[in-house]
Scaffold this motif. Structure first.
Motif, PDB file in Angstrom:
ATOM      1  N   LEU A  46       0.820  -1.222   0.000  1.00 50.36           N
ATOM      2  CA  LEU A  46       0.000   0.000   0.000  1.00 50.36           C
ATOM      3  C   LEU A  46       0.848   1.263   0.000  1.00 50.36           C
ATOM      4  O   LEU A  46       0.493   2.247  -0.656  1.00 50.36           O
ATOM      5  N   LEU A  47       1.960   1.269   0.734  1.00 45.49           N
ATOM      6  CA  LEU A  47       2.796   2.467   0.783  1.00 45.49           C
ATOM      7  C   LEU A  47       3.388   2.769  -0.588  1.00 45.49           C
ATOM      8  O   LEU A  47       3.465   3.937  -0.995  1.00 45.49           O
ATOM      9  N   GLN A  48       3.785   1.732  -1.311  1.00 48.61           N
ATOM     10  CA  GLN A  48       4.289   1.944  -2.674  1.00 48.61           C
ATOM     11  C   GLN A  48       3.187   2.489  -3.580  1.00 48.61           C
ATOM     12  O   GLN A  48       3.411   3.408  -4.371  1.00 48.61           O
ATOM     13  N   ALA A  49       1.995   1.909  -3.457  1.00 51.36           N
ATOM     14  CA  ALA A  49       0.869   2.365  -4.275  1.00 51.36           C
ATOM     15  C   ALA A  49       0.551   3.834  -3.983  1.00 51.36           C
ATOM     16  O   ALA A  49       0.272   4.619  -4.896  1.00 51.36           O
ATOM     17  N   HIS A  50       0.620   4.201  -2.693  1.00 52.46           N
ATOM     18  CA  HIS A  50       0.358   5.596  -2.300  1.00 52.46           C
ATOM     19  C   HIS A  50       1.461   6.521  -2.804  1.00 52.46           C
ATOM     20  O   HIS A  50       1.196   7.566  -3.418  1.00 52.46           O
ATOM     21  N   TYR A  51       2.721   6.118  -2.572  1.00 51.57           N
ATOM     22  CA  TYR A  51       3.853   6.980  -2.913  1.00 51.57           C
ATOM     23  C   TYR A  51       3.930   7.218  -4.422  1.00 51.57           C
ATOM     24  O   TYR A  51       4.188   8.336  -4.870  1.00 51.57           O
ATOM     25  N   PHE A  52       3.700   6.162  -5.214  1.00 52.26           N
ATOM     26  CA  PHE A  52       3.819   6.269  -6.669  1.00 52.26           C
ATOM     27  C   PHE A  52       2.471   6.522  -7.354  1.00 52.26           C
ATOM     28  O   PHE A  52       2.387   6.477  -8.584  1.00 52.26           O
ATOM     29  N   ASN A  53       1.448   6.795  -6.528  1.00 52.48           N
ATOM     30  CA  ASN A  53       0.123   7.155  -7.053  1.00 52.48           C
ATOM     31  C   ASN A  53      -0.412   6.083  -8.019  1.00 52.48           C
ATOM     32  O   ASN A  53      -0.930   6.380  -9.095  1.00 52.48           O
ATOM     33  N   MET A  54      -0.278   4.813  -7.616  1.00 48.39           N
ATOM     34  CA  MET A  54      -0.765   3.695  -8.429  1.00 48.39           C
ATOM     35  C   MET A  54      -2.271   3.536  -8.224  1.00 48.39           C
ATOM     36  O   MET A  54      -2.762   3.592  -7.100  1.00 48.39           O
ATOM     37  N   LYS A  55      -2.984   3.322  -9.291  1.00 47.76           N
ATOM     38  CA  LYS A  55      -4.443   3.216  -9.240  1.00 47.76           C
ATOM     39  C   LYS A  55      -4.867   1.756  -9.069  1.00 47.76           C
ATOM     40  O   LYS A  55      -4.169   0.832  -9.477  1.00 47.76           O
ATOM     41  N   GLY A  56      -6.035   1.582  -8.458  1.00 49.23           N
ATOM     42  CA  GLY A  56      -6.661   0.268  -8.400  1.00 49.23           C
ATOM     43  C   GLY A  56      -6.168  -0.642  -7.295  1.00 49.23           C
ATOM     44  O   GLY A  56      -6.574  -1.809  -7.227  1.00 49.23           O
ATOM     45  N   VAL A  57      -5.288  -0.138  -6.405  1.00 50.65           N
ATOM     46  CA  VAL A  57      -4.770  -0.982  -5.329  1.00 50.65           C
ATOM     47  C   VAL A  57      -5.629  -0.860  -4.070  1.00 50.65           C
ATOM     48  O   VAL A  57      -5.905  -1.843  -3.386  1.00 50.65           O
ATOM     49  N   PHE A  58      -6.084   0.355  -3.785  1.00 50.46           N
ATOM     50  CA  PHE A  58      -6.938   0.574  -2.613  1.00 50.46           C
ATOM     51  C   PHE A  58      -7.866   1.740  -2.879  1.00 50.46           C
ATOM     52  O   PHE A  58      -7.683   2.512  -3.833  1.00 50.46           O
ATOM     53  N   THR A  59      -8.883   1.877  -2.029  1.00 52.48           N
ATOM     54  CA  THR A  59      -9.772   3.040  -2.066  1.00 52.48           C
ATOM     55  C   THR A  59      -9.639   3.810  -0.754  1.00 52.48           C
ATOM     56  O   THR A  59      -9.142   3.266   0.247  1.00 52.48           O
ATOM     57  N   LEU A  60     -10.053   5.060  -0.757  1.00 49.19           N
ATOM     58  CA  LEU A  60      -9.922   5.917   0.427  1.00 49.19           C
ATOM     59  C   LEU A  60     -11.298   6.183   1.055  1.00 49.19           C
ATOM     60  O   LEU A  60     -11.608   7.302   1.461  1.00 49.19           O
ATOM     61  N   ASP A  61     -12.116   5.135   1.149  1.00 47.82           N
ATOM     62  CA  ASP A  61     -13.479   5.321   1.623  1.00 47.82           C
ATOM     63  C   ASP A  61     -13.793   4.474   2.854  1.00 47.82           C
ATOM     64  O   ASP A  61     -14.940   4.068   3.062  1.00 47.82           O
ATOM     65  N   PHE A  62     -12.764   4.196   3.683  1.00 44.20           N
ATOM     66  CA  PHE A  62     -13.073   3.460   4.905  1.00 44.20           C
ATOM     67  C   PHE A  62     -14.010   4.304   5.758  1.00 44.20           C
ATOM     68  O   PHE A  62     -13.752   5.488   6.000  1.00 44.20           O
ATOM     69  N   PRO A  63     -15.131   3.737   6.226  1.00 47.73           N
ATOM     70  CA  PRO A  63     -16.141   4.546   6.919  1.00 47.73           C
ATOM     71  C   PRO A  63     -15.682   5.017   8.296  1.00 47.73           C
ATOM     72  O   PRO A  63     -15.030   4.276   9.031  1.00 47.73           O
ATOM     73  N   ASP A  64     -16.031   6.256   8.637  1.00 46.79           N
ATOM     74  CA  ASP A  64     -15.675   6.821   9.941  1.00 46.79           C
ATOM     75  C   ASP A  64     -16.500   6.225  11.070  1.00 46.79           C
ATOM     76  O   ASP A  64     -16.143   6.352  12.243  1.00 46.79           O
ATOM     77  N   ARG A  65     -17.647   5.635  10.727  1.00 50.20           N
ATOM     78  CA  ARG A  65     -18.520   5.019  11.736  1.00 50.20           C
ATOM     79  C   ARG A  65     -19.247   3.841  11.107  1.00 50.20           C
ATOM     80  O   ARG A  65     -19.236   3.701   9.888  1.00 50.20           O
ATOM     81  N   PRO A  66     -19.872   2.971  11.913  1.00 48.86           N
ATOM     82  CA  PRO A  66     -20.522   1.790  11.338  1.00 48.86           C
ATOM     83  C   PRO A  66     -21.687   2.171  10.430  1.00 48.86           C
ATOM     84  O   PRO A  66     -22.332   3.214  10.641  1.00 48.86           O
TER      85      PRO A  66
END
Length: 562
Positions: A396-416
């Motif tokens: 994940l850190l490589q995907a974030h650092y190199f701006n790679m698409k399709g590895v993760f999303t940034l939508d983890f919910p703040d509450r249930p």
């Protein structure tokens, strides 16, 4: 050190001179280590088997350093498994590349390959530890990290005469990876461990174990520092020494207000430093550890023992046995944790965030998802806010650092997604969870309050949570459902304990606060390996700041590839 029963200080300078090289005392030193991951035949409990080790040692070698030092650990993998090493509790400022969790901050080190973990120890001193962070390999791949204060800086407690490491672990008679594989194929928990261990040794209460007993010798009238680490995969543990009180002086490499107790509670991932005084009648005294579990879930409840032996006492003297708490004593567990408080002195302040930019509320749940090939057509899972984390194939850190698409999303919910009575009657219907590699984005230098809420999905249970890259302040804890209107008024914002791993009480909640001043991708997960494997984990993406020293450092050239 390790399983040898030697006192650390005796060899401290010898070891440092052998593996480090020195400049003037005022300057930082570079400490160099070589970790050879290799398979070794070992025997415990009348069973011989092959285990994965570092340098053929079980537990592995202790890392010695001083606050302000730089550490280089070259890891060469000779085993048949992919490998990564996590330096548990080290903050790795801007340097997630050295943090170690496989597929989070790095691809694993493949068989026949090497990787050098390079990191600085800044603003930390005390006891931490290192362990494998892939599969269940930390069953045997682990060791202590001892960080001495800066030259000339004393401990804020009486100077001990000597010190030693006590690392608690678990032992399986059969191959751990095969046991886990069988459990996963059936969709059920794998077989529990066959013994607990102290420095790799179960002690004389187990068969074939007289010779596999850790012993430490003490002299009458002396004070000793015990650096205690819970490296067990799945069990919170009580620990006591017959006839001797324990004075707790540090947790997770942070000094605390000292208090004296007959026993301690330590969750997987946590460290606790205690002072003991050899002030009893000279003799032999058992030190013992066994599981804390306050719900009817099967655990390895057998007691591991070592021996505290006064100098000059012969080995045939029968040791006294300590009075350990009842395995389900939840009141003692809660009262013990309530005694943990930061020093909060000018030299060791407790910089608790008083204003909160981001409020997070995460429910901890067990679940069942469809599995046509499993025994019951379902498999057990675990989730945060009903999300079961799916491990990626790219770090994940490589995907974030190199701006790679399709590895993760940034939508983890703040509450249930759906509020409910979290700790009411057990819920056994609608136990499906959603799957995803979903991360939560946090603004640089913002303050975060996270409430972790246990739930009665299948069963309530205590969960130790570890946050990589940070310490946090445990500002509140309670039994039942967290009340956002009433409970914050009772938070301790003066001297709460500061740690990297915290237990969420059975059927209760824990509130933590931290300042997101370390950019990168940082894993947070239950430190029960069983639950981590089932998906009880997530990660934060902490954005870069605008300043020159507020961005993730470039990756090292030898970073492993997937």
């Amino acid at each position: 050190m390790g399983g040898q029963g030697c006192f650390c200080l005796r060899f401290f300078f010898l070891i440092l001179g052998f593996i480090g090289f020195f400049s003037t005392p005022a300057e930082a030193t570079i400490k160099k280590y070589q970790f050879d991951v290799q398979v070794k035949n070992i025997s415990r409990l009348c069973h011989a088997k092959q285990i994965v080790t570092v340098n053929g040692m079980f537990p592995g070698p202790t890392i010695y350093a001083r606050e302000g030092d730089s550490v280089l650990v070259n890891v060469t993998n000779h085993a048949q498994y992919n490998m990564s090493i996590h330096w548990h509790g080290l903050k790795q400022f801007r340097n997630g590349w050295a943090d170690g969790p496989a597929y989070i901050t790095q691809c694993p080190i493949q068989t026949g390959q090497s990787y050098t973990y390079t990191f600085n120890i800044t603003g930390q001193r005390g006891t931490l530890w290192w362990h494998a962070h892939i599969l269940w390999l930390r069953a045997t791949v682990y060791g202590a990290i001892v960080i001495m204060p800066k030259e000339g800086a004393p401990f804020p407690f009486p100077q001990p005469y000597r010190e030693t490491d006590l690392i608690f672990g678990e032992w399986w008679n059969n191959d751990v990876e095969e046991i886990v594989k069988q459990g996963n194929q059936m969709g059920l928990p794998p077989n529990m461990s066959d013994a607990h261990t102290i420095n790799g040794k179960p002690g004389p209460l187990f068969p074939c174990s007289e010779k596999h007993t850790f012993a430490m010798e003490v002299e009458q009238g002396r004070t000793y520092l015990l650096r205690i680490i819970n490296a067990a995969l799945n069990d919170e543990l009580f620990f006591a020494i017959a006839g001797h009180n324990l004075t707790v002086v540090e947790i997770d490499a942070v000094y605390i207000k000292p208090f004296t107790t007959q026993s301690i509670l330590i969750a997987p991932g946590q460290t606790t430093n205690v002072l003991i005084q050899a002030n009893q009648r000279p003799g032999r005294y058992f030190m013992a550890t066994r599981t804390f579990m306050d719900v009817p879930i099967p655990v390895d409840n057998k007691t591991a023992t070592g021996i505290l032996q006064y100098k000059g006492i012969p080995n045939f003297v029968v040791p006294l046995f300590p009075s350990l708490p009842a395995p389900n004593d939840s009141n003692l567990a809660l009262s013990y944790n309530s005694k943990l408080k930061s020093l909060n002195t000018p030299n060791f302040p407790a910089n608790v965030p008083l204003n909160v930019d981001r409020h997070l509320f995460y429910t901890i749940g067990l679940g069942q998802n469809a599995c046509p090939t499993c025994l019951n057509g379902t498999k057990l899972t675990a989730s945060l806010n009903n999300v079961t984390f799916v491990m990626p194939q790219t770090a994940l850190l490589q995907a974030h650092y190199f701006n790679m698409k399709g590895v993760f999303t940034l939508d983890f919910p703040d509450r249930p997604p759906t509020p409910f009575n979290y700790t009411g009657a057990p819920l056994t219907a609608n136990l499906r969870t959603s799957l995803g590699t979903r991360l939560s984005k946090i603004a640089f230098n913002s303050t975060v309050e996270l409430v972790l809420q246990d739930t009665n999905l299948l069963s309530v249970e205590s969960h130790p949570f570890h946050l990589h890259g940070y310490n946090f302040f445990v500002v509140g804890t309670g039994v039942g459902n967290f009340d956002p209107t009433k409970d914050p008024a009772k938070f301790n914002l003066i001297d709460p304990p500061e740690r990297n791993t915290v237990g969420v009480p059975t059927g209760g909640w824990t509130a933590i606060r931290f300042r997101a001043d370390n950019p990168g991708v940082w894993f947070m997960h239950c430190h029960l390996e069983l639950h981590t494997g089932w998906g009880l984990k997530m990660a934060f993406v902490v954005e870069n700041g605008k300043g020159p020293n507020q961005s993730v450092l470039p990756p090292p050239k030898d970073l492993p590839t997937c």
